[in-house]
Design a protein around this motif. Structure first.
Motif, PDB file in Angstrom:
ATOM      1  N   ALA A 119      46.611  54.912  76.700  1.00 53.23           N
ATOM      2  CA  ALA A 119      47.081  53.996  75.543  1.00 53.23           C
ATOM      3  C   ALA A 119      48.438  53.645  75.672  1.00 53.23           C
ATOM      4  CB  ALA A 119      46.956  54.610  74.278  1.00 53.23           C
ATOM      5  N   ASP A 120      49.192  54.626  76.185  1.00 52.96           N
ATOM      6  CA  ASP A 120      50.587  54.630  76.250  1.00 52.96           C
ATOM      7  C   ASP A 120      50.988  54.789  77.852  1.00 52.96           C
ATOM      8  OD1 ASP A 120      53.324  54.580  76.355  1.00 52.96           O
ATOM      9  OD2 ASP A 120      53.480  56.515  74.747  1.00 52.96           O
ATOM     10  N   TRP A 121      51.626  53.705  78.544  1.00 54.19           N
ATOM     11  CA  TRP A 121      51.973  54.033  79.871  1.00 54.19           C
ATOM     12  C   TRP A 121      53.293  54.798  80.226  1.00 54.19           C
ATOM     13  CZ3 TRP A 121      50.577  49.037  83.288  1.00 54.19           C
ATOM     14  CH2 TRP A 121      49.350  48.962  83.233  1.00 54.19           C
ATOM     15  N   GLY A 122      54.209  55.105  79.078  1.00 57.07           N
ATOM     16  CA  GLY A 122      55.529  55.575  79.188  1.00 57.07           C
ATOM     17  C   GLY A 122      55.368  56.725  79.837  1.00 57.07           C
ATOM     18  N   PRO A 123      55.056  57.917  79.111  1.00 53.76           N
ATOM     19  CA  PRO A 123      54.846  59.343  79.699  1.00 53.76           C
ATOM     20  C   PRO A 123      54.171  59.362  80.902  1.00 53.76           C
ATOM     21  CG  PRO A 123      54.641  59.390  77.268  1.00 53.76           C
ATOM     22  CD  PRO A 123      54.328  57.915  77.752  1.00 53.76           C
ATOM     23  N   PRO A 124      53.029  58.828  81.310  1.00 50.83           N
ATOM     24  CA  PRO A 124      52.414  58.921  82.589  1.00 50.83           C
ATOM     25  C   PRO A 124      53.288  58.223  83.553  1.00 50.83           C
ATOM     26  CG  PRO A 124      50.868  57.483  81.146  1.00 50.83           C
ATOM     27  CD  PRO A 124      52.043  58.150  80.208  1.00 50.83           C
ATOM     28  N   LEU A 125      53.853  57.272  83.416  1.00 52.05           N
ATOM     29  CA  LEU A 125      54.552  56.424  84.643  1.00 52.05           C
ATOM     30  C   LEU A 125      55.969  57.462  84.782  1.00 52.05           C
ATOM     31  CD1 LEU A 125      54.316  52.787  83.880  1.00 52.05           C
ATOM     32  CD2 LEU A 125      53.347  54.078  85.639  1.00 52.05           C
ATOM     33  N   ALA A 126      56.417  58.007  83.767  1.00 53.18           N
ATOM     34  CA  ALA A 126      57.583  58.720  83.996  1.00 53.18           C
ATOM     35  C   ALA A 126      57.257  60.079  84.831  1.00 53.18           C
ATOM     36  CB  ALA A 126      58.160  59.334  82.608  1.00 53.18           C
ATOM     37  N   GLU A 127      56.198  60.852  84.464  1.00 54.38           N
ATOM     38  CA  GLU A 127      55.805  61.536  85.414  1.00 54.38           C
ATOM     39  C   GLU A 127      55.591  61.307  86.826  1.00 54.38           C
ATOM     40  OE1 GLU A 127      56.767  64.267  84.203  1.00 54.38           O
ATOM     41  OE2 GLU A 127      54.958  65.317  84.769  1.00 54.38           O
ATOM     42  N   LEU A 128      54.927  60.126  86.905  1.00 58.70           N
ATOM     43  CA  LEU A 128      54.455  59.687  88.519  1.00 58.70           C
ATOM     44  C   LEU A 128      56.036  59.302  89.170  1.00 58.70           C
ATOM     45  CD1 LEU A 128      51.465  57.341  87.700  1.00 58.70           C
ATOM     46  CD2 LEU A 128      51.697  59.708  88.595  1.00 58.70           C
ATOM     47  N   ARG A 129      56.898  58.917  88.266  1.00 55.92           N
ATOM     48  CA  ARG A 129      58.069  58.588  88.936  1.00 55.92           C
ATOM     49  C   ARG A 129      58.937  59.966  89.537  1.00 55.92           C
ATOM     50  NH1 ARG A 129      63.967  56.321  86.988  1.00 55.92           N
ATOM     51  NH2 ARG A 129      65.122  57.076  88.730  1.00 55.92           N
ATOM     52  N   ARG A 130      58.596  61.014  88.287  1.00 55.18           N
ATOM     53  CA  ARG A 130      59.210  62.138  88.795  1.00 55.18           C
ATOM     54  C   ARG A 130      58.750  62.839  89.852  1.00 55.18           C
ATOM     55  NH1 ARG A 130      57.865  67.068  88.229  1.00 55.18           N
ATOM     56  NH2 ARG A 130      56.077  66.913  87.234  1.00 55.18           N
ATOM     57  N   VAL A 131      57.587  62.721  90.125  1.00 56.14           N
ATOM     58  CA  VAL A 131      56.704  63.359  91.255  1.00 56.14           C
ATOM     59  C   VAL A 131      57.012  62.652  92.573  1.00 56.14           C
ATOM     60  CG1 VAL A 131      55.037  64.758  89.687  1.00 56.14           C
ATOM     61  CG2 VAL A 131      54.488  62.588  91.025  1.00 56.14           C
ATOM     62  N   LEU A 132      57.528  61.457  92.724  1.00 61.26           N
ATOM     63  CA  LEU A 132      57.856  60.677  93.639  1.00 61.26           C
ATOM     64  C   LEU A 132      59.384  60.950  94.253  1.00 61.26           C
ATOM     65  CD1 LEU A 132      56.403  57.155  93.002  1.00 61.26           C
ATOM     66  CD2 LEU A 132      55.719  58.499  95.160  1.00 61.26           C
ATOM     67  N   ARG A 133      59.574  61.035  95.527  1.00 65.59           N
ATOM     68  CA  ARG A 133      60.604  61.134  96.089  1.00 65.59           C
ATOM     69  C   ARG A 133      61.463  60.010  95.827  1.00 65.59           C
ATOM     70  NH1 ARG A 133      61.067  57.719 100.354  1.00 65.59           N
ATOM     71  NH2 ARG A 133      59.437  57.370 101.617  1.00 65.59           N
ATOM     72  N   PRO A 134      62.762  60.069  95.868  1.00 69.51           N
ATOM     73  CA  PRO A 134      63.499  58.651  95.864  1.00 69.51           C
ATOM     74  C   PRO A 134      63.181  57.882  96.885  1.00 69.51           C
ATOM     75  CG  PRO A 134      65.013  60.657  95.454  1.00 69.51           C
ATOM     76  CD  PRO A 134      63.702  61.106  95.894  1.00 69.51           C
TER      77      PRO A 134
END
Ligand SMILES: C[S@@+](CC[C@H](N)C(=O)[O-])C[C@H]1O[C@@H](n2cnc3c(N)ncnc32)[C@H](O)[C@@H]1O
Length: 244
Positions: A119-134
Motif C-alpha cells: 500500500a505504501d512504498w515509502g518505508p520499503p523503498l527507504a529500506e531497499l536504499r539502505r541495504v544498497l551500497r552508494p
C-alpha cells in the motif's frame, strides 16, 4: 486493507509452474529485468519478492557473486531454495524493516512484480536504499499504471487504490489483491526515497513468447502491461569533500 500475506502461499506450486515458462514472466518480465540489471559479474544481489526463485537462479547463472532472496510467502521461500541452491533465501516482509541486512550489503536489488502488493512504498523503498551500497541500483517492475486503470475501468486514474483480480494459474482460478497507483506516484516514491530514476522501460515481449501464447504476445506487443525502472542510489562523496 492490506493484502493477505498468504495469498501466494496457497498457490505457490502452481505459480512456480505457471511462471517457469509462461509468456508474462519468462518472455516479458524477467528478460527486461536482466536487461536493466546489465553485467552482473561479481555483484551482490538481493532479489526482493523472489517467489519460487526463477529470477534468482538466472541472476546466479549470469555471474552474480551472491544472490539473496526474500519473500513474504514461506512456501515460495521453500521452492526458491530448491530451485536455486546457489542462493540464500529468507522469509521477510518488504513492508517491515529488513533488519537481517546491514547497510550497503548489496550492489543490486531486483524487485520484480512485487511492489504493487504494498500500500505504501515509502518505508520499503527507504529500506531497499539502505541495504544498497552508494551508487547501487534498484531494478524493479510493476503492473503498468495505465494497464490496470484501463483493464479495471476505474473512474479516477490518479487514485492509489486496492484492486482484486482473478487469475488462472496452472488451470485454477486464483484471487489476488494488489494496488494500482498513477505513474507519478511511482516516480515520486522513488525520488522521495533518494533514488534517481536512470531508465524507464515499457518492454516488448521476446519473440519466443509468440509460440507460448500468441494472443498474449499480440497484446503485450501493442499495449502496456508491465513497467520497469532502473533507479540509482547516490554515489558516495569523494573523500575529503565533506571538509570543504
Ligand atoms: C508475482 S510474484 C513475483 C515474481 C518473481 N519476482 C519471479 O521472478 O518469479 C510476487 C511475489 O511477491 C511476494 N510478496 C507479496 N507481498 C510481499 C511482501 N510484502 N514482502 C515480500 N514479498 C511479498 C509474493 O509472496 C510473491 O511470491
Amino acid at each position: 486493507m492490506t493484502p493477505p500475506t498468504d495469498q501466494y502461499d496457497e498457490m505457490a506450486a502452481e505459480y512456480a509452474e505457471h511462471s517457469a515458462a509462461g509468456l508474462a514472466n519468462a518472455h516479458y518480465d524477467r528478460p527486461a529485468i536482466l536487461a536493466l540489471a546489465g553485467d552482473l559479474t561479481g555483484l551482490r544481489v538481493l532479489d526482493a519478492g523472489c517467489a519460487a526463485g526463477h529470477l534468482a537462479r538466472l541472476l546466479a547463472e549470469c555471474g552474480a557473486a551472491s544472490v539473496t532472496g526474500i519473500d513474504i510467502s514461506a512456501a515460495m521461500v521453500a521452492l526458491a531454495r530448491e530451485r536455486c541452491p546457489a542462493g540464500t533465501f529468507h522469509r521477510a516482509d518488504l513492508a517491515a524493516p529488513l533488519d537481517l541486512f546491514e547497510d550497503g550489503a548489496f550492489d543490486l536489488v531486483t524487485a520484480s512484480l512485487v511492489l504493487h502488493y504494498l500500500a505504501d512504498w515509502g518505508p520499503p523503498l527507504a529500506e531497499l536504499r539502505r541495504v544498497l551500497r552508494p551508487g547501487g541500483a534498484l531494478v524493479m517492475s510493476v503492473h503498468h499504471p495505465g494497464e490496470d486503470w484501463r483493464w479495471f475501468g476505474r473512474p479516477d486514474y490518479f487514485r492509489t487504490e486496492q484492486l482484486e483480480d482473478t487469475w488462472t494459474v496452472a488451470g485454477k482460478p486464483r484471487t489476488v489483491r494488489f494496488y494500482r497507483r498513477p505513474l507519478s506516484a511511482c516516480f515520486n516514491a522513488l525520488r522521495d526515497a533518494g533514488f534517481t530514476v536512470d531508465r524507464l522501460l515499457e518492454p516488448q515481449p521476446q519473440p519466443a513468447g509468440r509460440e507460448v501464447d500468441p494472443e498474449g504476445y499480440a497484446s503485450m506487443s501493442t499495449a502496456p502491461h508491465f513497467l520497469h525502472f532502473r533507479a540509482l542510489t547516490p554515489k558516495a562523496p569523494p573523500s575529503g569533500a565533506a571538509a570543504r
